[in-house]
Design an enzyme around this catalytic site. Structure first.
Site, mmCIF file in Angstrom:
data_model
loop_
_atom_site.group_PDB
_atom_site.id
_atom_site.type_symbol
_atom_site.label_atom_id
_atom_site.label_comp_id
_atom_site.label_asym_id
_atom_site.label_seq_id
_atom_site.Cartn_x
_atom_site.Cartn_y
_atom_site.Cartn_z
ATOM 1 N N ASN A 42 -9.508 -6.419 55.722
ATOM 2 C CA ASN A 42 -8.857 -5.640 54.678
ATOM 3 C C ASN A 42 -9.297 -6.174 53.322
ATOM 4 O O ASN A 42 -9.513 -7.367 53.141
ATOM 5 C CB ASN A 42 -7.333 -5.622 54.832
ATOM 6 C CG ASN A 42 -6.665 -6.979 54.824
ATOM 7 O OD1 ASN A 42 -7.160 -7.935 55.419
ATOM 8 N ND2 ASN A 42 -5.518 -7.056 54.177
ATOM 9 N N ILE A 43 -9.460 -5.247 52.390
ATOM 10 C CA ILE A 43 -9.901 -5.569 51.037
ATOM 11 C C ILE A 43 -8.916 -4.899 50.094
ATOM 12 O O ILE A 43 -8.977 -3.682 49.872
ATOM 13 C CB ILE A 43 -11.338 -5.078 50.785
ATOM 14 C CG1 ILE A 43 -12.285 -5.650 51.841
ATOM 15 C CG2 ILE A 43 -11.778 -5.439 49.366
ATOM 16 C CD1 ILE A 43 -13.659 -4.999 51.854
ATOM 17 N N GLU A 44 -7.979 -5.679 49.583
ATOM 18 C CA GLU A 44 -6.935 -5.112 48.725
ATOM 19 C C GLU A 44 -7.456 -4.859 47.319
ATOM 20 O O GLU A 44 -8.492 -5.394 46.912
ATOM 21 C CB GLU A 44 -5.731 -6.052 48.680
ATOM 22 C CG GLU A 44 -5.024 -6.148 50.015
ATOM 23 C CD GLU A 44 -3.797 -7.033 49.990
ATOM 24 O OE1 GLU A 44 -3.049 -6.992 50.979
ATOM 25 O OE2 GLU A 44 -3.569 -7.765 49.009
ATOM 26 N N CYS A 53 -8.707 -0.731 54.568
ATOM 27 C CA CYS A 53 -8.192 -1.363 55.779
ATOM 28 C C CYS A 53 -9.353 -1.966 56.570
ATOM 29 O O CYS A 53 -10.496 -1.497 56.495
ATOM 30 C CB CYS A 53 -7.468 -0.351 56.649
ATOM 31 S SG CYS A 53 -5.970 0.314 55.907
ATOM 32 N N GLU A 55 -9.960 -1.819 59.754
ATOM 33 C CA GLU A 55 -10.501 -0.898 60.756
ATOM 34 C C GLU A 55 -11.516 0.059 60.132
ATOM 35 O O GLU A 55 -12.603 0.279 60.670
ATOM 36 C CB GLU A 55 -9.374 -0.084 61.398
ATOM 37 C CG GLU A 55 -8.337 -0.932 62.106
ATOM 38 C CD GLU A 55 -7.161 -1.336 61.215
ATOM 39 O OE1 GLU A 55 -6.045 -1.433 61.755
ATOM 40 O OE2 GLU A 55 -7.344 -1.539 59.995
ATOM 41 N N CYS A 86 -2.994 1.652 60.876
ATOM 42 C CA CYS A 86 -2.150 2.572 60.106
ATOM 43 C C CYS A 86 -2.539 4.017 60.442
ATOM 44 O O CYS A 86 -3.514 4.266 61.149
ATOM 45 C CB CYS A 86 -2.291 2.309 58.597
ATOM 46 S SG CYS A 86 -3.847 2.875 57.877
ATOM 47 N N CYS A 89 -6.099 5.059 59.388
ATOM 48 C CA CYS A 89 -7.078 4.443 60.278
ATOM 49 C C CYS A 89 -7.087 5.111 61.648
ATOM 50 O O CYS A 89 -8.144 5.320 62.236
ATOM 51 C CB CYS A 89 -6.814 2.945 60.417
ATOM 52 S SG CYS A 89 -7.264 2.019 58.941
#
Length: 140
Positions: A42-44, A53, A55, A86, A89
């Protein structure tokens, strides 16, 4: 690739997560039809809607490398309970997998449960639905 290897790849990807806002790291790994494995984290982003996300990151890497079908996936987070993809995803996963494809959902302690795409998204909107809708318009 066996499920244990895919799970290890997901755990390794989780360590690369960029999660300064939530502190919740997620890793994913996919086995693609070209025989390769791709992982993602994940890369916020400060603008939460721009967050990627794990995935979708893994799938994007696979598709951009020429793969067109995902055979299996593992996903793991920082929680004591298993995490599942989620909703967004799940929809993206359904675009590139078969309904019975295994999705291994893990805990921070390395316990993984086998799920299927159909189980995670039982009423998925798929490319076949678009083809069916196009055929209905042509016949109607």
């Amino acid at each position: 690739m066996d499920s244990d290897m895919l799970a290890r790849e997901a755990v390794a990807a989780r360590e690369l997560a960029y999660a300064p806002y939530s502190g919740f790291r997620v890793g994913a790994a996919v086995q693609a039809d070209n025989g390769k494995t791709y992982n993602g984290c994940n890369i916020e982003n400060a603008s939460y809607g721009a967050t990627l996300c794990a995935e979708r990151t893994a799938i994007a890497k696979a598709i951009s490398d020429g793969a067109r079908h995902i055979l299996a996936m593992a996903v793991v987070g920082d929680s004591a309970t298993e995490i599942t993809p989620c909703g967004i995803c799940r929809q993206v996963i359904s675009e590139f997998t078969d309904p019975e494809a295994p999705i291994w959902c893990g805990t921070r302690d390395g316990l993984f449960t086998r799920r299927t795409v159909r189980e995670l998204l039982p009423f998925a909107f798929t490319p076949a639905d678009l083809a069916s809708a196009a055929g209905s318009r042509e016949n109607g």
